[in-house]
Design a protein around this motif. Structure first.
Motif, mmCIF file in Angstrom:
data_model
loop_
_atom_site.group_PDB
_atom_site.id
_atom_site.type_symbol
_atom_site.label_atom_id
_atom_site.label_comp_id
_atom_site.label_asym_id
_atom_site.label_seq_id
_atom_site.Cartn_x
_atom_site.Cartn_y
_atom_site.Cartn_z
ATOM 1 N N SER A 139 0.833 -1.203 0.000
ATOM 2 C CA SER A 139 0.000 0.000 0.000
ATOM 3 C C SER A 139 0.869 1.256 0.000
ATOM 4 O O SER A 139 0.608 2.211 -0.739
ATOM 5 N N GLU A 140 1.940 1.252 0.804
ATOM 6 C CA GLU A 140 2.857 2.391 0.852
ATOM 7 C C GLU A 140 3.560 2.558 -0.496
ATOM 8 O O GLU A 140 3.739 3.687 -0.979
ATOM 9 N N TRP A 141 3.937 1.443 -1.095
ATOM 10 C CA TRP A 141 4.645 1.478 -2.389
ATOM 11 C C TRP A 141 3.748 2.069 -3.475
ATOM 12 O O TRP A 141 4.178 2.902 -4.272
ATOM 13 N N ASN A 142 2.487 1.645 -3.489
ATOM 14 C CA ASN A 142 1.542 2.183 -4.466
ATOM 15 C C ASN A 142 1.280 3.666 -4.244
ATOM 16 O O ASN A 142 1.168 4.438 -5.199
ATOM 17 N N SER A 143 1.163 4.061 -2.977
ATOM 18 C CA SER A 143 0.938 5.475 -2.657
ATOM 19 C C SER A 143 2.128 6.323 -3.101
ATOM 20 O O SER A 143 1.948 7.439 -3.602
ATOM 21 N N LEU A 144 3.331 5.791 -2.932
ATOM 22 C CA LEU A 144 4.526 6.507 -3.375
ATOM 23 C C LEU A 144 4.536 6.655 -4.888
ATOM 24 O O LEU A 144 4.836 7.731 -5.417
ATOM 25 N N GLY A 145 4.194 5.573 -5.599
ATOM 26 C CA GLY A 145 4.137 5.636 -7.055
ATOM 27 C C GLY A 145 3.112 6.639 -7.545
ATOM 28 O O GLY A 145 3.359 7.393 -8.496
ATOM 29 N N ASP A 146 1.943 6.665 -6.895
ATOM 30 C CA ASP A 146 0.899 7.633 -7.262
ATOM 31 C C ASP A 146 1.364 9.065 -7.023
ATOM 32 O O ASP A 146 1.067 9.963 -7.823
ATOM 33 N N ALA A 147 2.083 9.278 -5.915
ATOM 34 C CA ALA A 147 2.578 10.622 -5.599
ATOM 35 C C ALA A 147 3.602 11.094 -6.629
ATOM 36 O O ALA A 147 3.593 12.250 -7.052
ATOM 37 N N VAL A 148 4.477 10.184 -7.053
ATOM 38 C CA VAL A 148 5.485 10.525 -8.071
ATOM 39 C C VAL A 148 4.813 10.901 -9.384
ATOM 40 O O VAL A 148 5.123 11.930 -9.996
ATOM 41 N N ARG A 149 3.860 10.059 -9.808
ATOM 42 C CA ARG A 149 3.158 10.337 -11.063
ATOM 43 C C ARG A 149 2.342 11.629 -10.969
ATOM 44 O O ARG A 149 2.276 12.405 -11.928
ATOM 45 N N GLY A 150 1.729 11.870 -9.811
ATOM 46 C CA GLY A 150 0.956 13.092 -9.626
ATOM 47 C C GLY A 150 1.817 14.335 -9.662
ATOM 48 O O GLY A 150 1.427 15.362 -10.237
ATOM 49 N N GLU A 151 3.009 14.241 -9.070
ATOM 50 C CA GLU A 151 3.926 15.387 -9.067
ATOM 51 C C GLU A 151 4.413 15.697 -10.483
ATOM 52 O O GLU A 151 4.420 16.855 -10.912
ATOM 53 N N ALA A 196 -3.638 26.595 -8.423
ATOM 54 C CA ALA A 196 -4.222 25.253 -8.294
ATOM 55 C C ALA A 196 -3.227 24.190 -8.758
ATOM 56 O O ALA A 196 -3.065 23.136 -8.117
ATOM 57 N N LEU A 197 -2.539 24.466 -9.875
ATOM 58 C CA LEU A 197 -1.536 23.521 -10.375
ATOM 59 C C LEU A 197 -0.349 23.408 -9.424
ATOM 60 O O LEU A 197 0.179 22.315 -9.198
ATOM 61 N N LEU A 198 0.063 24.557 -8.875
ATOM 62 C CA LEU A 198 1.165 24.530 -7.910
ATOM 63 C C LEU A 198 0.769 23.727 -6.668
ATOM 64 O O LEU A 198 1.592 22.983 -6.114
ATOM 65 N N SER A 199 -0.471 23.857 -6.243
ATOM 66 C CA SER A 199 -0.951 23.107 -5.077
ATOM 67 C C SER A 199 -0.908 21.605 -5.339
ATOM 68 O O SER A 199 -0.551 20.813 -4.456
ATOM 69 N N ILE A 200 -1.264 21.189 -6.564
ATOM 70 C CA ILE A 200 -1.206 19.770 -6.931
ATOM 71 C C ILE A 200 0.227 19.262 -6.821
ATOM 72 O O ILE A 200 0.494 18.173 -6.283
ATOM 73 N N ILE A 201 1.161 20.064 -7.338
ATOM 74 C CA ILE A 201 2.579 19.685 -7.291
ATOM 75 C C ILE A 201 3.054 19.559 -5.853
ATOM 76 O O ILE A 201 3.692 18.569 -5.471
ATOM 77 N N LEU A 202 2.757 20.558 -5.040
ATOM 78 C CA LEU A 202 3.234 20.572 -3.652
ATOM 79 C C LEU A 202 2.595 19.445 -2.826
ATOM 80 O O LEU A 202 3.276 18.832 -1.992
ATOM 81 N N ASN A 203 1.314 19.183 -3.046
ATOM 82 C CA ASN A 203 0.650 18.110 -2.297
ATOM 83 C C ASN A 203 1.231 16.746 -2.636
ATOM 84 O O ASN A 203 1.472 15.914 -1.747
ATOM 85 N N ASN A 204 1.449 16.503 -3.936
ATOM 86 C CA ASN A 204 2.035 15.218 -4.339
ATOM 87 C C ASN A 204 3.492 15.112 -3.904
ATOM 88 O O ASN A 204 3.955 14.020 -3.550
ATOM 89 N N ARG A 205 4.193 16.232 -3.903
ATOM 90 C CA ARG A 205 5.575 16.230 -3.432
ATOM 91 C C ARG A 205 5.636 15.877 -1.950
ATOM 92 O O ARG A 205 6.483 15.078 -1.522
ATOM 93 N N SER A 206 4.748 16.466 -1.158
ATOM 94 C CA SER A 206 4.689 16.161 0.275
ATOM 95 C C SER A 206 4.371 14.686 0.495
ATOM 96 O O SER A 206 4.968 14.028 1.366
ATOM 97 N N ALA A 207 3.439 14.152 -0.298
ATOM 98 C CA ALA A 207 3.084 12.735 -0.188
ATOM 99 C C ALA A 207 4.271 11.849 -0.566
ATOM 100 O O ALA A 207 4.525 10.820 0.085
ATOM 101 N N ARG A 208 4.997 12.250 -1.602
ATOM 102 C CA ARG A 208 6.186 11.473 -2.019
ATOM 103 C C ARG A 208 7.229 11.436 -0.913
ATOM 104 O O ARG A 208 7.783 10.377 -0.591
#
Length: 247
Positions: A63-75, A152-164
């Motif tokens: 689950s952690e591995w998938n969440s990390l992959g999603d965060a990378v792709r989202g960023e 809004a786009l910057l927020s997407i980047i920062l949120n996914n970066r924090s998750a990564r």
């Protein structure tokens, strides 16, 4: 292929220990056969406990591995959208944003991973994302109507970066890791005391059990270190692909 390379030396060491145990005068096959009913049930309990612990750990780490992959792709997706969105901005703002995005990607590719794996942050990467943030806010002075979408786009980047950063720094608790290591050792070691008269049949049985337990532990180790090279690991290939695309 990597798993096979790790299993070969393990099986060589296992065969050496197995042969020493089975040919040792202390090893009493008759005594073990006399107690085979109880030994099998007790061994099954050990195997069941190991299976439950391993299943829980694998599910959590996967689950952690998938969440990390999603965060990378989202960023990466957010960075690409911001790059395309800013392509029609006033020249000065566009150049600043594009330069900041390229610099950020380059830094992530070359040094960001080694810090993320340790739960640390690269000062150069932090400076790059701060500079990008400043460039976005500069839009407000020249083209305020572009600010909502840009923010809004910057927020997407920062949120996914924090998750990564969060998921890449999370590891299995030491107590659970050591318990699984001990359970693997028990499962492998006790398999030698399942009495089978024929030594080759006994080796096939015990080697199969040992290989399976060892492979499960290797899988857990890989999943627990998603940024280190292994059979499963997250790479910077998405960042590299984007940098090549926009360069």
């Amino acid at each position: 292929m990597v798993l096979i390379k790790k299993l070969i030396p393990f099986l060589i060491v296992f065969w050496t220990i197995f042969y020493f145990v089975r040919t040792n005068s202390v090893y009493n096959t008759r005594l073990l056969l006399a107690n085979i009913d109880g030994v099998v049930w007790l061994y099954a309990v050990v195997g069941t406990i190991f299976g439950m612990l391993a299943g829980f750990a694998i599910q959590k780490e996967w689950s952690e591995w998938n969440s990390l992959g999603d965060a990378v792709r989202g960023e990466v997706d957010g960075l690409e959208k911001l790059y395309l969105w800013s392509s029609n901005f006033p020249e000065k703002i566009k150049e600043n944003i594009h330069t900041d995005i390229k610099r950020y990607l380059s830094l992530i590719i070359h040094e960001g991973w080694q810090y993320s794996e340790k739960g640390e942050k690269s000062q150069d990467v932090e400076d790059a994302i701060t500079h990008l943030n400043t460039s976005i806010y500069a839009i407000f002075d020249e083209a305020p109507q572009l600010m909502p979408t840009s923010f809004a786009l910057l927020s997407i980047i920062l949120n996914n970066r924090s998750a990564r950063l969060q998921h890449s720094a999370e590891h299995m608790p030491p107590l659970l890791r050591n318990t699984l290591r001990f359970a693997s050792f028990l499962l492998i070691g006790l398999s030698m005391f399942i009495a089978i008269k024929d030594i080759w049949l006994a080796f096939i049985f015990t080697a199969s059990v040992a290989s399976l337990a060892y492979s499960i532990f290797l899988v857990l180790t890989d999943l627990d270190n998603p940024l280190k090279p292994g059979d499963w690991h997250v790479t910077t290939k998405d960042y590299k692909a984007l940098l090549e695309k926009i360069s």
